[in-house]
Write a protein that holds these residues in place. Sequence first.
Motif, PDB file in Angstrom:
ATOM      1  N   THR A  54      42.152  76.559 121.691  1.00  0.00           N
ATOM      2  CA  THR A  54      42.655  76.884 120.358  1.00  0.00           C
ATOM      3  C   THR A  54      41.516  77.039 119.370  1.00  0.00           C
ATOM      4  O   THR A  54      41.510  77.967 118.551  1.00  0.00           O
ATOM      5  CB  THR A  54      43.639  75.789 119.882  1.00  0.00           C
ATOM      6  OG1 THR A  54      44.699  75.686 120.835  1.00  0.00           O
ATOM      7  CG2 THR A  54      44.207  76.106 118.512  1.00  0.00           C
ATOM      8  N   GLU A  71      46.633  79.390 114.961  1.00  0.00           N
ATOM      9  CA  GLU A  71      45.736  78.412 115.585  1.00  0.00           C
ATOM     10  C   GLU A  71      45.706  77.103 114.789  1.00  0.00           C
ATOM     11  O   GLU A  71      45.611  76.026 115.367  1.00  0.00           O
ATOM     12  CB  GLU A  71      44.331  78.993 115.727  1.00  0.00           C
ATOM     13  CG  GLU A  71      44.197  80.053 116.806  1.00  0.00           C
ATOM     14  CD  GLU A  71      44.746  81.417 116.401  1.00  0.00           C
ATOM     15  OE1 GLU A  71      45.022  81.621 115.199  1.00  0.00           O
ATOM     16  OE2 GLU A  71      44.908  82.274 117.289  1.00  0.00           O
ATOM     17  N   GLU A  74      48.824  75.376 115.671  1.00  0.00           N
ATOM     18  CA  GLU A  74      48.696  74.855 117.029  1.00  0.00           C
ATOM     19  C   GLU A  74      47.843  73.593 117.039  1.00  0.00           C
ATOM     20  O   GLU A  74      48.101  72.672 117.823  1.00  0.00           O
ATOM     21  CB  GLU A  74      48.083  75.908 117.953  1.00  0.00           C
ATOM     22  CG  GLU A  74      49.038  77.010 118.334  1.00  0.00           C
ATOM     23  CD  GLU A  74      48.458  77.930 119.377  1.00  0.00           C
ATOM     24  OE1 GLU A  74      48.105  77.443 120.472  1.00  0.00           O
ATOM     25  OE2 GLU A  74      48.362  79.137 119.096  1.00  0.00           O
ATOM     26  N   PRO A 102      51.132  76.339 126.072  1.00  0.00           N
ATOM     27  CA  PRO A 102      51.019  77.329 124.982  1.00  0.00           C
ATOM     28  C   PRO A 102      52.329  78.068 124.682  1.00  0.00           C
ATOM     29  O   PRO A 102      52.648  78.313 123.525  1.00  0.00           O
ATOM     30  CB  PRO A 102      49.954  78.301 125.490  1.00  0.00           C
ATOM     31  CG  PRO A 102      49.140  77.513 126.453  1.00  0.00           C
ATOM     32  CD  PRO A 102      50.101  76.550 127.091  1.00  0.00           C
TER      33      PRO A 102
END
Length: 166
Positions: A54, A71, A74, A102
């Motif tokens: 990431t 990102e 994440e 993911p």
Amino acid sequence: MIRSWPLLFILVPLVELYFIIVVGDMIGALWTVLLVLMTAVIGVNLLRLQGMSTLSRAQHNMAQGQVPAMEMMEGVALAVAGILLITPGFITDSIGFLLLLPVTRRAIIRSLMKQATVYSSMHGGHSGFQSGNYYEHHTSERGPESSTKRGDRVGHTIDGDFKRED
């Protein structure tokens, strides 16, 4: 939602403890402890790999002049996954492992982003997140005559200058 947090901190450990006892009864206490430790070790190693991936994607996006919004989200999801994986238990580990994948991580983030709507100006400067559609929420409260007046202003940006005087 905020009022349910204390209940969550009581129920989650009790449910985890129940499942640890049930699994321990089926496979034995030593194997249960080893399984809990093994899921934590595997989870932390997978977390490290996913975090590096990431970070690499975020740096790539920034190098191209793009905002790494997904990102960043994440990264938050991976932090939550890390907390869940370190917490002893099978349910928290399962949720943590789902956040490590993911595909599921991005699906969860997209779902949450669709549900969250930021609002502030219509509520006297109060900022926060609200589920649902902003336009539908505000027009349903004020009736049909107000919805036509406000309908053409939704989604427009008003430019201006700000000067702070203390």
